[in-house]
Design a protein around this motif. Sequence first.
Motif: not given
Length: 251
Positions: A23-32
Amino acid sequence: MTDFLLLDGALLRAVDPVLLRATTFGHFTSMQVRDGRVDGLDLHFDRLDRSTHEVFGEPMPADRVRTDLRAAVDEAGSGDLSIRVNVFATTRLHLLVRVGPPVAPTTDPVRLVTYEHERAVPHLKHTGTFDLTYYAHKAKDEGYDDALFHTRTGEISEASIWNICFARGTDIVFPSAPVLHGIRQQILQRGLPAYTTAPVTALELYDAAYLTNSIDPALPVASINNTTYKPHPESAELIARAYATQLPQAI
């Protein structure tokens, strides 16, 4: 409600060390999530797909993400949540969904201090966020609320976890320096009748500044270094009207 993790749609009860490394190499998105709906959900899907193509050379179909988001809502038993979706890979692609309580927007205008800093691969919302947190803590240690970055040539770019825009009358200006184009920024740009993208250097030339992210749609900036901003109803109302045209989308 307590935080929990879903790995590929299943509740994660223990963390494998392989998972921690991957998980140290990756990407993400955050949402409410509110009442099972998300502002700019289609933009989140597009971000995850484009970034997965770039980082891992594979697609991330919206249907797969939606399935895991629905599993998160079902597991929580609530439609009001904070969700972060991480994409990483071992021998195959994985979705790691972190779920927590909803977060209310910030209420008080913030005081920012600038630092020269340019994030690596700024167009990706990648997991390398040490530098953002470092400067945010540094700003607070110096008596400010958060950090705002500028390039080596002095152009304002973005804040630690926010995009920033400026107002000159009813003209909303977004910095043209390299940044992560946040989902909330894109929603705002969708709703505005017009806006400008330009280099931002002379802070005193603007009437107001606003921070945007998944939690704070238009957080007023009280000051940047020695430049102060007073409440500016003209631009605040324009931004509020722009957001009102963009309806949240059901998971």
